[in-house]
Design a protein around this motif. Structure first.
Motif, PDB file in Angstrom:
ATOM      1  N   ARG A 174      -4.065  -2.561  -4.012  1.00  0.00           N
ATOM      2  CA  ARG A 174      -3.549  -2.242  -2.690  1.00  0.00           C
ATOM      3  C   ARG A 174      -3.533  -3.516  -1.855  1.00  0.00           C
ATOM      4  O   ARG A 174      -4.573  -4.066  -1.513  1.00  0.00           O
ATOM      5  N   ARG A 231      -3.182  -4.341   1.294  1.00  0.00           N
ATOM      6  CA  ARG A 231      -3.156  -3.806   2.643  1.00  0.00           C
ATOM      7  C   ARG A 231      -4.338  -4.345   3.436  1.00  0.00           C
ATOM      8  O   ARG A 231      -5.268  -4.926   2.878  1.00  0.00           O
ATOM      9  N   GLN A 280      -9.524  -1.086   0.971  1.00  0.00           N
ATOM     10  CA  GLN A 280      -8.881  -0.653  -0.266  1.00  0.00           C
ATOM     11  C   GLN A 280      -8.216  -1.844  -0.962  1.00  0.00           C
ATOM     12  O   GLN A 280      -7.740  -1.722  -2.085  1.00  0.00           O
ATOM     13  N   ASN A 281      -8.183  -2.972  -0.280  1.00  0.00           N
ATOM     14  CA  ASN A 281      -7.695  -4.225  -0.830  1.00  0.00           C
ATOM     15  C   ASN A 281      -8.916  -5.055  -1.256  1.00  0.00           C
ATOM     16  O   ASN A 281      -9.743  -5.414  -0.425  1.00  0.00           O
ATOM     17  N   GLU A 324      -2.924   2.238 -10.213  1.00  0.00           N
ATOM     18  CA  GLU A 324      -1.498   2.166  -9.902  1.00  0.00           C
ATOM     19  C   GLU A 324      -0.852   1.241 -10.911  1.00  0.00           C
ATOM     20  O   GLU A 324      -1.261   0.088 -11.061  1.00  0.00           O
ATOM     21  N   SER A 344       1.074   6.201  -9.427  1.00  0.00           N
ATOM     22  CA  SER A 344      -0.124   6.023  -8.592  1.00  0.00           C
ATOM     23  C   SER A 344      -0.971   7.280  -8.700  1.00  0.00           C
ATOM     24  O   SER A 344      -0.452   8.393  -8.531  1.00  0.00           O
ATOM     25  N   GLU A 394       1.675  -4.246   2.243  1.00  0.00           N
ATOM     26  CA  GLU A 394       1.958  -2.917   2.777  1.00  0.00           C
ATOM     27  C   GLU A 394       2.275  -2.950   4.269  1.00  0.00           C
ATOM     28  O   GLU A 394       2.666  -1.942   4.837  1.00  0.00           O
TER      29      GLU A 394
END
Length: 944
Positions: free
Chosen positions: A318, A320, A324-325, A364, A402, A911
């Motif tokens: 991710r 972002r 989550q990154n 993902e 995903s 993102e």
């Protein structure tokens, strides 16, 4: 050009770095030095270097294939050609590039908007990001040469596709003679480059910082007891080492090339793998294959075909701006927070999210299949008159999956009992080109006339389905989702039709004049402007050294003067900007239909670039020293821009209009020199530089400026100049930050409405290029290449986040965050941390000001390669091996910059920048995207 030749039996083909050249020979023994005519591939035609009147840079495939095989070809071109500014989108294995040839391509704020046109073996692939994906699907080991067409004289023949320049790739072909088999392998590893010009707090530093903040009364900080401090110090570790790893890279290729006087063939297969620097995922794998065949069964007929296949598999992260990154998590997590809880489960930390668990249980994946191919036939109607037809195309299937696995941490937070999103996309494009070429000479006069008719069609279909609530806890496929959640899909189509002509007149290889004209029709433009204006070019060249008075010069060996003027078009726009569309949906249980948020403009017309170029090519001492210099002016008219709140419709609608004019000016210089040139030892150096200026000349629709967050378009200034509140530093008496107001006064109360254009500071560089050296001693060789960029600025959101005391309650901090104001008289420090009761205006924390706008200039040691070749003479005749080469290569070995972090930024946060309707400005800000890596590779190549 004097070239030392080797012994061959039927013919010789030479790859000279500046082009491809050939000579037929009758004897086995070739003289030691022969003048060979260099050939430059321009896409539709091949021309001798003497006949070229335009600005073209040629790069040999050999100089690019030294880079990692998992590096995309566009990234490998960085720093190799004057006027070509390339930055990797980010450091992710298999990622593409942001490319600007001769400055900012256009104002469109989407990834790939400034791409050049890509041409592969004469097949026109396109000028969008999809075309770059196809170009990058070809293994760099299959490259023969790259020609970069930069001015109108070179690119105008491509009409509506050539405004941002053209990159022409010629892949390797077979040679007459005994089949040659090559086997090559490279293995190595890579690591994230070390943080540049900053470091993070360790446990002791962070705990001490938190105690200071608590004492100052900053909300959210806790009081640390002696026992809690001792326990935390015992857990000290580096989260970068916990989340990241050393990646493993491997690459294998086998190729067979051969042929005879009537036909030539080449076949290659390759495999590349780079598992990436992030734990728990395998970043990238790809399988490549290429086949090329050319034949001339008669004196009149020749034909050929090529077919490439690429299948790649990547696991995504991710990209972002939250934990989550993994590249934000490794900075946010405190060093006293362990990876695991006492029960063995992953620790969510103060951030409330365990990234290592998510990398396992929220996978993902993207699987991509690319098939590209073309077939051509050429027939000589009469002497000098040839007809050629070519059909080329590509097919790209992309499947993206995903998942949130049932029982995972994120699943428990969302309460959805598992989720899967399946997306499938099919892209298909083909182009049919037909040319009639007449070449005739009368004494010293030569004419070359090319007529062209071309048709292109592109289709794209997309479907996506989302399901939730897995029936079986062990299955995560869409068929196991008992609750349908969402479905979407669309089909797209556009067509172009073109015709044109190209004329070259040559007098004794001394004076060359060229002219071209082309017109296009494209279904993507408004119904009132489907046909473009004619795109044209005129150019001329004078080969001074072909004059009698210069032929016998012992100093001057090459001098050619060039000039050109012309127009090119731009058609890399989204579909349906010209159409008024409706969108369907559901409100409750009732079907609805509304106008699309983009209100179509039937008057949308073509962007046009008018270009001037004045250049010279020169060489001294039998070309021991040689170079080029070009000055150009590009004026872009009627660039396309999305305008929100379309006045006649109101509300949230927007429309695309021809919004203004832009100009780029620049000076390009390339130099190379053979310092030492002998039988056993050669040493050469090379360099290129580009000096640029940019100006937004005009905006339309009643506007003089357009704001894009921290960037702005304003008439009379550099495009995308930064638009920020200016910091006046620290008040030494109380430690508060002081800000300039819009009218130039100062205040201690932050107001975002005080933002102003920061003149002379934009993400666009005003100087970029590369330099390097090559050495050869007997069987040893060394190559080193540097790239550099200057004058560009990047907003460092990472620094803002990691120095902002308001974030320290849950996040780790940079070590220098502790360098804040504590006593009257201090100035070169961070502002005093404040709580709402004593903060000016009640506004706490560091604010978005030009304090964090940083100079992103850099010099980077891009590539070093050391090799040793064992030739046939050493191997002997008893073994079937012709040569063995072993090599060691390093990439991104050192970086010199004032920027706090990696200065080579393109995508700041995927993102936030790359989705539909989002704003992407190349290099505008740094925000935790996939970092650059330092790579070491060991290679071995065998030729049979």
């Amino acid at each position: 050009m004097n070239v030392k030749l080797c012994v061959l039996s039927a013919g010789a083909l030479f790859f000279l770095g500046q082009g491809v050249s050939a000579q037929k020979v009758k004897k086995d023994t070739i003289p030691n030095a022969t003048n060979i005519e260099e050939i430059v591939v321009t896409g539709y035609q091949k021309k001798s270097k003497d006949e070229v009147t335009s600005a073209i840079s040629v790069v040999s495939g050999k100089s690019l294939s030294n880079l990692s095989s998992s590096t995309m070809g566009t990234n490998a071109l960085q720093g190799k050609a004057a006027g070509v500014d390339i930055a990797a989108l980010n450091g992710k294995p298999g990622g593409g590039s942001a490319i600007n040839i001769r400055g900012l391509g256009n104002i469109t704020t989407s990834v790939g908007a400034s791409n050049p046109l890509f041409v592969i073996d004469g097949f026109i692939v396109g000028n969008d990001q999809r075309a770059q994906d196809v170009f990058n699907s070809i293994n760099p080991n299959d490259y023969e040469s790259l020609s970069v067409l930069k001015d109108a004289a070179a690119a105008a023949i491509y009409g509506s596709q050539g405004a941002n320049g053209v990159i022409v790739l010629t892949t390797k072909s077979g040679k007459s003679g005994k089949p040659v088999i090559t086997l090559s392998s490279r293995m190595g590893f890579s690591d994230k480059i070390k943080d540049i010009n900053f470091s993070m707090m360790n446990s002791a530093e962070k705990i001490n910082y938190e105690k200071q903040m608590y004492a100052l009364g900053i909300p959210g900080y806790i009081q640390w007891s002696d026992q809690a401090t001792a326990n935390a110090l015992a857990l000290d570790h580096n989260w970068q080492k916990s989340i990241l790893r050393t990646s493993y890279i491997e690459s294998y290729q086998v190729a067979v090339r051969g042929g005879n006087e009537k036909s030539k063939y080449t076949i290659s297969l390759g495999y590349d793998s780079d598992n990436g620097i992030v734990e728990n995922i395998h970043a990238y794998k790809r399988y490549t294959g290429r086949m090329k065949y050319e034949a001339s069964p008669t004196d009149r007929l020749s034909f050929g075909s090529s077919l490439g296949v690429n299948y790649s598999m990547s696991q995504e992260i991710r990209d972002r701006n939250n934990t989550q990154n993994p590249f934000r998590a490794m900075y946010d997590y405190n060093s006293f927070e362990p990876v695991y809880r006492q029960d063995g489960s992953y620790n969510p930390t103060r951030q409330g999210f365990p990234i290592l668990e998510a990398l396992k249980n929220n996978p993902e994946n993207i699987n991509s299949l690319i098939l590209d191919g073309n077939v051509f036939a050429q027939y000589k109607i009469i002497d000098g008159l040839n007809f050629k037809t070519q059909l080329g195309g590509y097919y790209n299937n992309i499947r993206r999956t995903s998942k949130i696995l049932r029982g995972s941490f994120l699943d428990n937070v969302l309460g959805i009992n598992g989720s899967v999103v399946e997306q499938n996309q099919n892209r298909f494009r083909y182009t049919n080109s037909n040319t009639l070429n007449y070449v005739k000479s009368f004494g010293n006069h030569s004419f070359d006339l090319l007529a062209l008719i071309e048709y292109t069609e592109f289709r794209n279909d997309y479907i996506s389905g989302t399901g939730r609530n897995f029936s079986s806890p062990s299955l995560s496929e869409l068929g196991n989702a008992s609750t349908p959640f969402a479905i979407a899909g669309y089909d797209e189509l556009y067509r172009t039709f073109s015709y044109g002509g190209f004329l070259t007149y040559d007098f004794s290889k001394k004076y060359i004049l060229t002219a071209s004209i082309r017109q296009d029709k494209d279904s993507r433009f408004g119904k009132n402007n489907v046909s473009s204006e004619p795109f044209w070019s005129l150019s001329g060249a004078w080969n001074v050294t072909n004059e009698d008075f210069a032929k016998n010069s012992t100093i001057l060996s090459l001098l050619k003067l060039r000039a050109s003027i012309g127009t090119r078009g731009y058609n890399n726009i989204n579909l349906n900007l010209n159409n008024i569309l409706m969108s369907g949906g559901i409100y409750g249980t009732f079907p609805t239909i509304v106008s699309n948020a983009n209100y179509g403009n039937p008057d949308l017309k073509w962007e046009v670039t008018k270009s001037q170029n004045y250049g010279a090519e020169f060489g001294f001492l039998k070309n021991r020293i040689k170079g080029t210099i070009d000055y150009f002016i590009d004026k872009k008219k009627d660039f396309i821009l999305s305008i929100p709140n379309f006045s006649s419709e109101g509300g949230a609608y927007s429309t695309n209009i021809n919004a203004g004019d832009l100009s780029n000016k620049g000076l390009e210089i390339s130099l190379s020199a053979d310092i030492i040139k002998s039988a056993n030892f050669n040493w050469s150096v090379r360099a290129n530089t580009s000096i640029m200026s940019y100006k937004l000349n005009k905006l339309r629709n009643g506007e003089t400026e357009r704001i894009y967050g921290i960037n702005i378009l304003r008439e009379g200034y550099e495009p995308f100049s930064f638009f920020l509140v200016k910091s006046a530093g620290i008040n030494p008496n109380n430690g508060n930050e002081v800000y300039y107001t819009k009218d130039g006064n100062t205040t201690e109360i932050y107001n975002s409405n005080d933002a102003v254009l920061i003149d002379g500071k934009s993400p666009l560089p005003n100087l970029f290029g590369g330099f390097g050296t090559s050495l050869n001693y007997k069987g040893f060789d060394l190559q080193a290449d540097f790239t550099y960029k200057s004058g560009n600025y990047t907003y460092n959101y990472m620094a803002l986040n990691m120095l902002n005391y308001s974030n320290g309650t849950n996040s780790n901090m940079r070590s220098d965050a502790a360098n804040y104001w504590t006593a009257p008289g201090q100035t070169n420090v961070l502002p005093r941390p404040s709580n709402p009761t004593n903060a000016p205006g009640g506004i706490t924390g560091l604010q978005t000001t030009d304090r964090f706008l940083q100079d992103a200039s850099f010099i980077r040691l891009r590539n070093v390669s050391i090799g040793y070749t064992i030739d046939k003479k050493t191997i002997g005749e008893t073994l079937p091996v012709n040569k063995i080469r072993i090599s060691l290569t390093g990439q991104n070995l050192a970086t010199w910059t004032k920027f706090e972090g990696d200065p080579e930024v393109s995508i700041g946060s995927g993102e936030n920048q790359t989705g539909t309707g989002q704003t992407f400005i190349n290099g505008a800000f740094a925000l935790y995207s996939y970092p650059a890596v330092k790579t070491y590779l060991f290679g071995i190549e065998l030729e049979f």
